[in-house]
Design an enzyme around this catalytic site. Sequence first.
Site, PDB file in Angstrom:
ATOM      1  N   HIS A 100     -37.284  25.714  50.340  1.00  0.00           N
ATOM      2  CA  HIS A 100     -38.159  25.512  49.187  1.00  0.00           C
ATOM      3  C   HIS A 100     -37.380  25.569  47.873  1.00  0.00           C
ATOM      4  CE1 HIS A 100     -37.867  29.764  48.096  1.00  0.00           C
ATOM      5  NE2 HIS A 100     -38.005  30.038  49.383  1.00  0.00           N
ATOM      6  N   GLU A 121     -41.518  33.056  55.932  1.00  0.00           N
ATOM      7  CA  GLU A 121     -40.370  33.928  55.682  1.00  0.00           C
ATOM      8  C   GLU A 121     -40.562  35.259  56.413  1.00  0.00           C
ATOM      9  OE1 GLU A 121     -37.398  34.460  55.432  1.00  0.00           O
ATOM     10  OE2 GLU A 121     -36.897  33.955  53.350  1.00  0.00           O
TER      11      GLU A 121
END
Length: 217
Positions: free
Chosen positions: A8, A88
């Site tokens: 990202h 994550e």
Amino acid sequence: MRIILLRHGQSLGNVDELAYCRIPDHSLPLTEVGERQAREAGPRVKRLLDGERVAVYVSPYVRTRSTLRHLDLGGQAERTVAEPRLREQDWGNLQDPVQQEVLKHQRHAFGHFFFRLPNGESGADVDDRLAAFLTDLEARMREPGHPATALVVSHGLTIRLLCRRLFGWSIELFESLSNLDTCEDRVLANAGGEWRLDRPFDQWRASPDGEAQGPIG
């Protein structure tokens, strides 16, 4: 078959570690820099696709979904799946700033793979869920009609562990690798039943067991 791995763009948590103390990890937004990085990554990803269709698998966190949106892939993205197994590493709800620093030191000394965060995950836990994801992904990519290329938009540690699992790298090698920069990519290609990585990850030290990344090229 190909898998394009993309981290990202820069998020609020990348520039303000205390953001994790007041905003849930999954809700952290991109910064303006991160939005620009994602827009600039769009043409690069399109060049990699070279007109091919792509199936997108994206972590459901705000920063990864925002990154995907700013790529502006349009009709090339045949299907988009929000995949929780690509999230994550879970640090366990809102973080206390003092405990956060203590845990980071403990984790570095203990080892990023096995250290279990209180109320959160160890790297090994992330590795386990990525193993299940990869099994499903490879099966899907062999189905008739599935695009030959998959784009995975995820997170730094998650991407390193995905490669560790796919290539069977040692834990020592994994712990020696650096995260990709924000909006940096790697391409995995499968030819003749063997996965290859287009270029290695940066390493902050040589792997203590002497293992090297590969196969490359």
